[in-house]
Each structure stands twice: as C-alpha cells, then as structure tokens.
Design a protein around this motif. Structure first.
Motif, PDB file in Angstrom:
ATOM      1  N   GLN A 133       9.687   9.987   3.093  1.00 50.59           N
ATOM      2  CA  GLN A 133       9.017  11.459   4.041  1.00 50.59           C
ATOM      3  C   GLN A 133       7.833  10.467   4.518  1.00 50.59           C
ATOM      4  O   GLN A 133       7.225  10.867   5.320  1.00 50.59           O
ATOM      5  N   HIS A 134       7.300  10.113   3.453  1.00 54.82           N
ATOM      6  CA  HIS A 134       5.777   9.342   4.388  1.00 54.82           C
ATOM      7  C   HIS A 134       5.157   8.218   5.247  1.00 54.82           C
ATOM      8  O   HIS A 134       6.564   7.692   5.091  1.00 54.82           O
ATOM      9  N   LEU A 135       4.033   8.686   5.910  1.00 55.32           N
ATOM     10  CA  LEU A 135       4.479   7.410   7.041  1.00 55.32           C
ATOM     11  C   LEU A 135       4.795   6.566   6.716  1.00 55.32           C
ATOM     12  O   LEU A 135       5.226   5.665   7.539  1.00 55.32           O
ATOM     13  N   PHE A 136       4.359   5.687   5.298  1.00 59.23           N
ATOM     14  CA  PHE A 136       4.396   4.053   5.683  1.00 59.23           C
ATOM     15  C   PHE A 136       5.400   4.027   3.767  1.00 59.23           C
ATOM     16  O   PHE A 136       4.729   3.499   3.506  1.00 59.23           O
ATOM     17  N   TYR A 137       5.826   4.239   3.861  1.00 68.16           N
ATOM     18  CA  TYR A 137       7.279   4.628   2.362  1.00 68.16           C
ATOM     19  C   TYR A 137       7.653   3.118   3.036  1.00 68.16           C
ATOM     20  O   TYR A 137       7.134   2.451   1.786  1.00 68.16           O
ATOM     21  N   MET A 138       8.295   2.224   3.883  1.00 69.01           N
ATOM     22  CA  MET A 138       8.381   0.810   3.996  1.00 69.01           C
ATOM     23  C   MET A 138       7.467   0.298   3.947  1.00 69.01           C
ATOM     24  O   MET A 138       7.574  -0.189   2.976  1.00 69.01           O
ATOM     25  N   SER A 139       6.386   0.699   3.819  1.00 68.95           N
ATOM     26  CA  SER A 139       5.119  -0.088   3.777  1.00 68.95           C
ATOM     27  C   SER A 139       5.114  -0.161   2.434  1.00 68.95           C
ATOM     28  O   SER A 139       5.630  -1.542   2.120  1.00 68.95           O
ATOM     29  N   LYS A 140       4.643   0.761   1.971  1.00 68.37           N
ATOM     30  CA  LYS A 140       4.836   0.905   0.818  1.00 68.37           C
ATOM     31  C   LYS A 140       5.444   0.261  -0.183  1.00 68.37           C
ATOM     32  O   LYS A 140       5.587  -0.868  -1.677  1.00 68.37           O
ATOM     33  N   HIS A 141       7.439   0.427   0.241  1.00 67.78           N
ATOM     34  CA  HIS A 141       8.155   0.593  -0.686  1.00 67.78           C
ATOM     35  C   HIS A 141       7.521  -1.839  -0.809  1.00 67.78           C
ATOM     36  O   HIS A 141       8.403  -2.648  -1.495  1.00 67.78           O
ATOM     37  N   THR A 142       7.669  -1.864   0.216  1.00 70.36           N
ATOM     38  CA  THR A 142       7.680  -3.765   0.567  1.00 70.36           C
ATOM     39  C   THR A 142       6.765  -4.071  -0.412  1.00 70.36           C
ATOM     40  O   THR A 142       6.808  -5.819  -0.906  1.00 70.36           O
ATOM     41  N   VAL A 143       5.245  -3.572  -0.456  1.00 68.72           N
ATOM     42  CA  VAL A 143       4.346  -4.360  -1.087  1.00 68.72           C
ATOM     43  C   VAL A 143       4.718  -4.043  -2.959  1.00 68.72           C
ATOM     44  O   VAL A 143       4.994  -4.787  -3.853  1.00 68.72           O
TER      45      VAL A 143
END
Length: 369
Positions: A243-253
């Motif tokens: 549900q976090h706005l930057f979930y996909m970005s953080k997962h990528t990093v």
C-alpha cells in the motif's frame, strides 16, 4: 563491476543527470560503449534528447535500446538464429486453434470461447505468464492448492490452454516474451558487454526475467547505473507494504542491491537528487509542493495564492470536455503554445475519452488518445 542508484522524486533531475553523465563519460572514454536501456515506448524520445544535449549533436559510442532491441543486437553479434517470432495476431490465432482442439477438456472457458474479446484477454494472460516465468507445472501446483471451486476451475482451464499453446509452438515459433529468456542464455557470450556501461532509466520496476538480465549486467559489464523514483525522505533500502506509494521503487532498490551483494558487486554511493524546488518545477513552487505531499501522510497545506493549480467543476463530463477545449485553444491562441504542449489526463478513459474526442473533433484540435 559496480552498481549505483540515482534516487529522487518525480521531476528532480534524475534522467537529466544520467544523460549529462553518459555524454560526458562517452566523450572522455571513446573506447567504451554506453548502453542506455529504457522502456520500449521511450527509446526514440531518449535518443532525441541525448542528441539534443550532446555538444556534437550526435552519438558514436552511446546506444539507446529497450530490452527487446538489446536482444536482437546480441543475437546478431553472437550469431543466434531464432525461429519465427509470434506476434499478437499470431498468438490469438494459435490460442483459438488450441482452445478449439481442447474444448472437450475445458469447463468454465468452454462457453466463452466465441465471446467477443475473450481470446484477446486470454492472449494477454498467456503473455503475462511468459513474462513472469510461470510454467504450466507451476500453474498446476497452484491449482491443486486453491480451495475456491470457481478459481480452481479457471486455473485448470488456463493450465490446459497454456500447456497446449506451448506444445503447439515448440520448435516452430517463439513468443516475444521468450526473447529475454534466450537473451539470458546468450548474453555472457557477448564480448561487447565487458567494455560497456549500462544505464537503466524510466522503469518503475522489473519482471523476473529482467532482474536476471540486470544481474548479468552487474556481473559482466563495467558499471550499472539505475534511476529510481522515490521520496528521498524515506529509506529506499527498507521494504514496505504494497500500500506504500513507493512500494515498487523500494522493492527495486532492495532487490537489485541483494543481487549485487550476492554477486560480490561493488556498491557505489547513491546520487540523490533532492534540491528544492525540483528541477522540473523550478518555476512553479505550488506544483513542487504537490509533488512532495500528494498521496503522503501529513497535514501540510499550501497557504499562498496559486496560479499553476486551478479547479473547475462541471455538471457533466461533456461540460468538462468543453472547458478543457476552451483552455487549450486559449493557450494556443494567446500564450504561443503548441497543441503538443498540452496533455489531458483522466482516471476514467472509457467515459471521458468519448466526450473529449467529440469535443476535440468539434473544435478541430488534433489529438492522440
């Protein structure tokens, strides 16, 4: 072998930093190759922008590619002969044929085969299964674990069609989604990769097969630089809920960092683009404020007057479409803008797309929907 992230919010200058860096480095090291990998629909714009920014307005050792175009480049250099690539129309035809052949084994899907759009939806589902490396056996294992009868029957039918589709095209055709699987096998043989710097830009995340490719980049290429859109006030190296706005970005990093650690790749210091106002919004502080606060928790309020953000309320979609047309015509006639400088974004394209298309046609405004 090194991995580096360029982190920042939307409009903070990550892409511009990458472009400036690749231009400077390519001129300083003409013996190296610089591969800028962008999403398929963004490669031409990337090429145009790099050529515009380059002091010589041309590129010699910079290649702008998508993952798919990279695959063709590698196959050509290492001498890989591919079967016929099955396009979307070909996939639909094969699916219609195999679904008809297996009709007796189908349950729920049997009565929908002639329904308009069903084969197209099935084609999209099969394509996604290929992209994420899901095999018919994996699908079968999930089917046996599902307790819901309706979902179980759907998965069972999907497994039958998916397996039959794979058997039918085996050794005759290859789908576009399988190209990256083949690329993973052939990429280590590509000598040019050893003297290449890879720059990844414009991605919100990667599919499993793309992660495998990026891992190979880290092993065999000189450096890998990856831009990631993330709020610099949060820790990008800490996973969060979906549900976090930057979930996909953080997962990528986190995922790329883990792959780098596993392969013993050097991790360079991050480049953080956090100047305020952000590069894109330097002439509009209220839009910069929105970028920092939209969809975030907090109670920050913009107290000053705003010329860049206006709210218009219409009684029906047609009124809103007429208002949009009038504003675009005003910008073009009075402010010297071009039609291509305007974008209309809607959350309900089904309803508003029809109204906007009608209004644009009436006003003789050229548009791409």
């Amino acid at each position: 072998m090194a991995l580096q992230f360029i982190l920042g919010g939307a409009g903070s200058g990550k892409t511009r930093y990458l472009y400036d860096q690749v231009i400077k480095e390519s001129m300083a090291h003409p013996e190296l190759s610089y591969l800028v990998i962008a999403p398929e629909q963004f490669t031409m714009q990337t090429q145009k922008e790099i050529i515009r920014l380059h002091p010589r307005h041309g590129v010699m050792n910079i290649d702008i590619l998508s993952f798919k175009r990279l695959a063709y480049r590698v196959f050509e250099d290492v001498g890989v002969r591919l079967p016929v690539i099955l396009d979307d129309m070909g996939k639909s035809m094969v699916l219609r044929k195999v679904a008809g052949m297996k009709k007796g084994q189908l349950g729920m899907f049997k009565r929908h085969l002639e329904q308009a759009g069903f084969i197209s939806q099935l084609k999209s589902q099969i394509s996604e299964l290929y992209q994420y490396g899901i095999t018919p056996d994996m699908l079968g294992n999930v089917t046996r674990e599902v307790k819901e009868p309706l979902l179980s029957q759907k998965l069972l039918d999907l497994e039958v069609i998916y397996r039959s589709f794979g058997e039918y095209i085996q050794e005759r055709y290859v789908t576009a989604e399988e190209l990256l699987d083949i690329l993973c096998r052939e990429l280590p043989r590509w000598e040019k990769l050893k003297d290449s710097v890879i720059l990844l830009d414009g991605f919100t995340g990667f599919t499993p097969v793309q992660y495998r490719l990026v891992e190979l980049f880290m092993i065999y290429a000189r450096d890998v630089l990856c831009s990631v859109t993330v709020d610099t006030r949060v820790n990008p190296y800490r996973e969060s809920g979906i549900q976090h706005l930057f979930y996909m970005s953080k997962h990528t990093v986190c995922r790329l960092s883990e792959l780098g650690r596993r392969q013993g790749v050097e991790k360079k210091e991050d480049v953080v683009c956090d100047s305020r106002p952000a590069w894109r919004f330097r002439e509009s502080p209220e839009l910069d404020f929105l970028e920092q606060n939209l969809y975030r928790y907090g109670r920050a309020v913009w107290e000053k007057p705003s010329a860049s953000v206006q709210v218009y309320k219409g009684r029906r979609p047609s009124e809103e479409a007429d208002y949009v047309c009038s504003q675009i015509q005003k910008m073009v006639r009075e402010e010297g803008l071009r039609y291509r400088d305007a974008a209309v974004i809607t959350g309900d394209l089904l309803v508003y797309g029809r109204e906007l298309a009608h209004a644009f046609d009436q006003a003789e405004i050229p548009y791409f929907l």
